[in-house]
Design a protein around this motif. Structure first.
Motif, PDB file in Angstrom:
ATOM      1  N   THR A 292     -16.708   2.465 -12.613  1.00 26.83           N
ATOM      2  CA  THR A 292     -17.617   1.332 -12.806  1.00 26.83           C
ATOM      3  C   THR A 292     -17.147   0.153 -11.958  1.00 26.83           C
ATOM      4  OG1 THR A 292     -17.966   2.052 -15.086  1.00 26.83           O
ATOM      5  CG2 THR A 292     -18.649  -0.197 -14.539  1.00 26.83           C
TER       6      THR A 292
ATOM      7  N   ASN B 107     -19.271  14.973 -14.498  1.00 26.64           N
ATOM      8  CA  ASN B 107     -18.816  15.702 -15.678  1.00 26.64           C
ATOM      9  C   ASN B 107     -18.893  17.209 -15.444  1.00 26.64           C
ATOM     10  OD1 ASN B 107     -18.079  16.221 -18.437  1.00 26.64           O
ATOM     11  ND2 ASN B 107     -20.238  16.633 -18.832  1.00 26.64           N
TER      12      ASN B 107
ATOM     13  N   LEU C 209     -19.920  10.164 -22.339  1.00 28.59           N
ATOM     14  CA  LEU C 209     -20.179   8.756 -22.082  1.00 28.59           C
ATOM     15  C   LEU C 209     -20.510   8.017 -23.367  1.00 28.59           C
ATOM     16  CD1 LEU C 209     -22.203   8.931 -18.774  1.00 28.59           C
ATOM     17  CD2 LEU C 209     -19.867   8.138 -19.119  1.00 28.59           C
TER      18      LEU C 209
ATOM     19  N   ASN D 101     -20.803   8.644 -12.506  1.00 27.78           N
ATOM     20  CA  ASN D 101     -20.301   9.541 -13.547  1.00 27.78           C
ATOM     21  C   ASN D 101     -20.361  10.978 -13.051  1.00 27.78           C
ATOM     22  OD1 ASN D 101     -20.109   7.634 -15.891  1.00 27.78           O
ATOM     23  ND2 ASN D 101     -22.267   7.359 -15.351  1.00 27.78           N
TER      24      ASN D 101
ATOM     25  N   CYS E  64     -18.026   5.400 -24.034  1.00 25.88           N
ATOM     26  CA  CYS E  64     -18.521   4.158 -23.479  1.00 25.88           C
ATOM     27  C   CYS E  64     -19.356   3.358 -24.452  1.00 25.88           C
ATOM     28  CB  CYS E  64     -19.325   4.434 -22.211  1.00 25.88           C
ATOM     29  SG  CYS E  64     -18.350   5.306 -20.996  1.00 25.88           S
TER      30      CYS E  64
ATOM     31  N   GLU F 185     -22.244   2.179 -11.331  1.00 25.62           N
ATOM     32  CA  GLU F 185     -21.451   3.164 -12.087  1.00 25.62           C
ATOM     33  C   GLU F 185     -21.670   4.567 -11.531  1.00 25.62           C
ATOM     34  OE1 GLU F 185     -21.989   2.360 -16.209  1.00 25.62           O
ATOM     35  OE2 GLU F 185     -21.058   4.225 -16.814  1.00 25.62           O
TER      36      GLU F 185
ATOM     37  N   TYR G 133     -14.054  14.903 -16.902  1.00 26.16           N
ATOM     38  CA  TYR G 133     -15.059  13.909 -16.500  1.00 26.16           C
ATOM     39  C   TYR G 133     -14.353  12.709 -15.929  1.00 26.16           C
ATOM     40  CZ  TYR G 133     -13.774  11.900 -20.994  1.00 26.16           C
ATOM     41  OH  TYR G 133     -13.068  11.381 -22.041  1.00 26.16           O
TER      42      TYR G 133
ATOM     43  N   ASN H  86     -15.419   8.533 -14.660  1.00 21.92           N
ATOM     44  CA  ASN H  86     -16.417   7.480 -14.581  1.00 21.92           C
ATOM     45  C   ASN H  86     -15.826   6.337 -13.783  1.00 21.92           C
ATOM     46  OD1 ASN H  86     -16.906   4.627 -16.042  1.00 21.92           O
ATOM     47  ND2 ASN H  86     -18.819   5.801 -16.042  1.00 21.92           N
TER      48      ASN H  86
END
Lengths: 679, 411
Positions: free
Chosen positions: B408, B30, B5, B28, B9, B26, B404, B406
């Motif tokens: 959002t 992983n 991240l 996440n 990010c 969000e 991973y 993510n």
């Protein structure tokens, strides 16, 4: 958004599609030590009869010791005898006289004369005229119930005694005595003249007669002679008639018997002690039992042994009341004599002085008075005897001469049981026979046989340290002494040393002995002997073997039980034995596995050599050598026993090697096993 | 998780968001497995079972250098942020499972092969560490801008579920020829939380963590500096602790008569009981903290208009054995098993999605890695990526596996 959602779902599905989790498995090979030991000579030789000695340099000698002869000398002085046996029947017993008395006063006689009291008042002085037939068939009751109810006698005398207390003479006295129950005549008596103040008597035998308790005395006639002038008239003057029954021999009687001693036996008793002449015995333990059988209803016995004292007080049994026997079982009175001292010199003050082996005893038997009528007859009897069972603590006197034979005996030697050998040569070995004498008497021993043997060979002892040929030689053993006339005993020691290496080279199974032991071989000494049976002669044999030897194929065989269970996830692949040998001996090892029925499963080791330690020019170990042995057998679940066969050869060959206390064999048993992980 | 991240990010973090939207949600997730020498076949075998052959063992032992590092993390988290004009406040929840191990090849040898093949040799497994944690992290973050600096600070509550650590500073085993004796030396500590309750959300400890970050611009470069997850968990007194330090020579059970041998002789001596003497006590463990410094700039390249270069370090000492000092700080970096990671990243924008390649060196694998992420969307964005693109093609020989994503959502 839809695309995003599609990608999200796809990713989640990716994570969702996973395999079931499981544990992996694999195997590891491990090698670990299991068991370790260090063995020196102390640990190798575990026979309890062997002691290991070492000198200042650590050189080892083995000492083997065991009792050679077990001497029990209790029998020399044990007293186990029966004494004072006696039987008494009533016919042999004297009984006390029965005396019955009757008094006839002058006053009673005068009262019977008409006008007698007027004419001859009491206290007056008058001349008494002759009065013939004063008594004419007069009966007088004689009551003997105080003494008996009835008596039938096989022997007896009845005496009538008249004592004239009248102031005038009496004449022509005749009387008869009859049983009032059956009027049987017992006896007649006649006294022509009884002077005043005199006593006359007459006896008749009443043997065979039965006397009742109630008797009648019939006075047939009694004349009163005239007085010699005036005499004092005292009404209390009397004629006393005494009837005495004596020398009573009872056939049967029912009577009130007073306490009466029946027998008294005072005598010495001599014990048979062979040739021993004992003056005193201290009693360690023992009993005297007085056994009595009495048919009398009220028997009693007292038994004294003045020769037996404790703290100076002689023994007495006290009153032993004997119950009337209803069968032939004797009544036993047992007395404990622990701690007593028995004087065997006989009765105090005896004629001829002290003797030996003899005690003095006193035995008394009684008819005990019960105060009630008892019936006895001539067959009633009193039987008794005394049992002595004494274990002496010591004896003083002359022990006599005795010869005790020991053996022939063969004592098993276990120390070489597990050993075979082709060649075995001890550099030196000593055998010592030791006699430790605790007896206060001279002794001697002759050795008839002293040898060692195995299945095929016998080697006899040769000469002793003084060059005497041992077999047949008589060895003197000096007497022991007491410390201040008591314990502890100061023993004497006699040793016979024999060079025994040849006797031991054959690795014997037995040691053979035969000996003759003499007590007082030279007769009585000037001082008293003594014997404490608890401290006899200790004869032992000891072998001292310095561990310096040559050995060829010296084989030890041993069987041991083992129990090893291998677990399912542990797989033993191999066993290893690592031997670090610090002994100057090569070893060839064979191990055989047996099951519970002693059947051979497998040979674990066929023939594996363990190298000897390296030695220098003096055959002293300088370097330890290591041998590793690998064994592939792994399944021990059925193995119950292991036979180990180890053959040793001394190195260098043909040379004596010595064993020292610091020589060690280091043995490690390790295993390679395979373990499965994850199952 | 955090590394990804942070790398990806950084330019997309709260501050760089389009502040038109006040709310940001969000998610996440992983998964990371990274090893300096052991490959994916090791991971697969440990997870999914199977029989480990001698060839497999040999491959694992001979792979890489004498020292092996193994790191694995599975984490999932949800965060919410509310943006004001110049401030922001956020809350997040994350569930984290971390395994961090370092061990020598000799440990692999003894564990997989045993000591039989290493007679007259010493197997050295000093500096072995195995740490495993599972915990939940509840965080509150506050951000603000002061002059040119954007500052962000956060504090977390850590709910510890399970922990296992096994640290052997010194350890060796010498096996004499034919196993006549073993020389064993060890200096080890171990901690394990209460084993009576293995439920996933068991509460066996509580902890705290803080984070701080700042961003500012110097000339045309955006500089980012942060330290995150600086914290620890204190585990409860039902935890099992072991601290033992000894050396001994083992020659087997000493017996007097080797010929009277049975199982009970072996039972007479149980070294395991002597070695494994445990206590119950509380202890403290650190979670891996991350220190990150990066610089971002623009390029003239037609395809890759921006770039970011940075370095990441981890700090995670074994235990709280000394007070905080420079040597303690140095100890934490060393004991984290993480070599400073240097990276270079850019972004290629196209109409379908943004492609974000990353080149890095260092980390747990101490290796060169190529990462690739795909990002779709601006307002609502989905990112899917891997840090080890090159290992995707290596199959079972891959020394790392990572994935991973993510998601959002802004509103």
């Amino acid at each position: 958004m839809k695309k995003t959602l599609l990608i999200v779902v796809t990713t989640l599905l990716f994570f969702a599609c996973k395999h079931e989790l499981e544990r992996p498995t694999w195997e590891v090979d491990m090698i670990v030590p299991l068991v370790h030991t260090k063995m020196n000579i102390n640990q190798m030789l575990t026979d309890s009869n062997i002691t290991i000695n070492e000198d200042d340099e650590g050189f080892i000698s083995l000492v083997f010791r065991q009792e050679l002869i077990d001497m029990n000398l209790d029998t020399l002085i044990k007293i186990d005898a029966i004494a004072d046996e006696q039987t008494h029947t009533l016919d042999s017993v004297p009984f006390a006289d029965v005396v019955i008395s009757d008094t006839a006063t002058l006053g009673v006689a005068i009262n019977e004369i008409p006008f007698g009291p007027i004419l001859l008042p009491d206290g007056s002085t008058n001349s008494i005229p002759a009065i013939p037939n004063v008594a004419n068939e007069d009966t007088i009751n004689v009551n003997a119930s105080e003494y008996f109810e009835t008596m039938t006698l096989y022997r007896g005398m009845l005496m009538i005694e008249l004592s004239n207390g009248y102031p005038t003479d009496l004449s022509n006295v005749s009387l008869s005595l009859v049983n009032s129950s059956n009027q049987n005549l017992i006896g007649t008596f006649s006294f022509p003249l009884i002077l005043t103040g005199s006593t006359v008597s007459e006896s008749v035998s009443i043997a065979g007669q039965t006397i009742d308790e109630n008797l009648l005395a019939i006075l047939h006639n009694m004349d009163v002679d005239a007085s010699n002038g005036p005499v004092l008239i005292n009404y209390n003057d009397a004629i006393i008639t005494t009837i005495t029954i004596s020398d009573i021999g009872i056939t049967e009687a029912t009577a009130y018997f007073p306490e009466q001693q029946l027998t008294e036996t005072l005598k010495e008793h001599t014990f048979d002690m062979g040739s021993a002449q004992i003056k005193e015995i201290g009693i360690k333990s023992g009993t005297v039992t007085v056994n009595v059988l009495s048919t009398l209803p009220n028997g009693k016995m007292i038994y004294n042994i003045p020769s037996l004292t404790k703290n100076g007080v002689p023994f007495t049994s006290g009153d032993m009341i004997i119950p009337e026997a209803t069968n032939t079982n004797l009544t036993a009175f047992k007395f404990d004599f622990e701690g007593y001292v028995l004087d065997l010199s006989g009765m105090d003050g005896r004629m001829g002085g002290d003797t030996i082996n003899t005690i003095y005893t006193e035995a008394y038997t009684f008819i005990d008075s019960t105060g009630i009528l008892e019936t006895i007859n001539y067959t009633d009897s009193f039987y008794s005897f005394v049992e002595f069972d004494i274990t002496p603590e010591y004896a003083i006197g002359y022990l006599g001469q005795d010869t005790i034979e020991f053996g022939p005996e063969s004592e098993n030697l276990t120390v070489f049981n597990k050993v075979n050998v082709d060649v075995f040569n001890l550099e030196k070995a000593d055998l010592k026979v030791t006699f430790e004498n605790f007896i206060g008497a001279d002794a001697a021993i002759k050795i008839n046989d002293l040898s060692t043997s195995n299945a095929s060979t016998t080697i006899t002892a040769n000469t002793d340290q003084n060059g005497n040929t041992i077999i047949g030689h008589t060895y003197t053993i000096n007497r022991a002494n007491l410390s201040s006339n008591g314990l502890p005993i100061i023993p004497t020691t006699t040793e016979i040393l024999i060079d025994a290496d040849e006797m031991l080279d054959i690795l014997p199974d037995n040691i053979n002995t035969h000996a003759t032991f003499y007590i007082n071989p030279n007769g009585q000494a000037s001082i008293n002997d003594f014997l404490y049976p608890e401290y006899p002669i200790i004869a032992s044999i000891s072998m001292e073997i310095p561990l310096s030897f040559i050995a060829e194929n010296l084989t030890l065989i041993d069987t041991n039980e083992i129990s090893i269970n291998t677990s399912n996830d542990l797989s033993i692949d191999q066993l290893f034995i690592t031997v670090k040998n610090g002994f100057p001996l090569d070893a060839n090892i064979k191990l055989v596995l047996l099951d519970v029925q002693n059947l051979v499963i497998d040979t674990l080791l066929a023939s594996t050599t363990i190298l000897a330690a390296s030695t220098d020019e003096n055959n002293l170990v300088t370097k330890i050598n290591t041998t590793s042995i690998q064994m592939d057998y792994t399944n021990f679940n059925n193995v119950h026993k292991v036979i180990s066969i180890a053959s040793f050869n001394s190195m260098p060959e043909g040379e004596f090697i010595s064993i020292y206390s610091d020589y060690e064999m280091d043995i490690t048993l390790s295993t390679k096993f395979r373990k499965t992980i994850g199952k | 998780m955090k590394r990804i991240l942070i790398i990806l990010c950084t330019p997309l973090l709260i501050f760089g968001q389009d502040t038109t939207y006040n709310h940001q949600l969000e998610w996440n997730s992983n998964f990371l497995f990274e090893s300096s020498s052991l490959d994916k076949s090791f991971l697969n075998t440990m997870l999914y079972g199977g029989y480990i052959t001698d060839e497999i063992k040999s491959n694992w032992i001979n792979a890489g250098g004498e020292n092996n590092i193994l790191y694995s993390e599975i984490s999932n988290g949800l965060s919410y942020t509310y943006n004001f004009k110049k401030q922001s406040i956020g809350f997040s929840f994350a569930d984290r499972n971390i395994l961090n191990a370092s061990f020598t090849d000799d440990l692999l040898r003894i564990g997989f092969e045993g000591n039989f093949h290493y007679q007259d040799k010493t197997l050295d497994f000093s500096n072995t560490s195995i740490r495993a944690d599972r915990y939940q992290q509840y965080k509150i973050i506050f951000g603000t801008a002061i002059n040119r600096f954007k500052i962000n600070g956060g504090i977390s509550y850590l709910a510890g579920n399970h922990h296992l650590s096994y640290i052997m500073e010194k350890g060796s085993l010498y096996t004499a020829p034919l196993g006549t004796y073993l020389d064993i030396e060890y200096d080890m500590t171990a901690f394990i939380t209460d084993t009576s309750n293995f439920s996933v959300f068991a509460n066996n400890g509580n902890g705290i963590a803080v984070e701080f970050s700042t961003e500012f611009t110097i000339k045309d470069y955006d500089v980012h500096l942060s330290i995150t997850d600086l914290g620890f968990i204190i585990w409860n007194t039902s935890s099992i602790t072991l601290a033992t330090d000894s050396s001994f020579n083992y020659q087997g059970v000493e017996v007097e008569d080797i010929f009277n041998f049975n199982d009970s002789v072996l039972e007479a001596n149980n070294i395991k009981d002597d070695v494994l003497k445990t206590n119950n006590a509380s202890f403290k463990s650190y979670i891996p903290a991350t220190v990150h410094l990066s610089v971002s700039g623009k390029t003239e390249n037609k395809y890759f208009k921006t770039y970011t270069a940075g370095v990441i370090a981890k700090w995670q000492p074994y235990s709280d054995n000394t007070p905080l000092s420079f040597s303690k700080i140095n100890q934490g970096f060393k004991e984290s098993n993480f070599a400073p990671l240097f990276y270079l990243k850019s972004a290629f924008n196209n109409k379908y999605c943004d492609i974000i390649p990353t080149f890095s060196y260092g980390g747990y694998s101490v290796d060169t890695n190529v990462g690739l992420a795909l990002s779709k969307g601006k307002k609502n964005r989905f990112v899917l990526g891997t840090q080890h693109l090159e290992d995707v093609l290596n199959g079972d020989k891959a020394k790392a596996v990572s994935l991973y994503f993510n998601l959002t959502i802004q509103f």
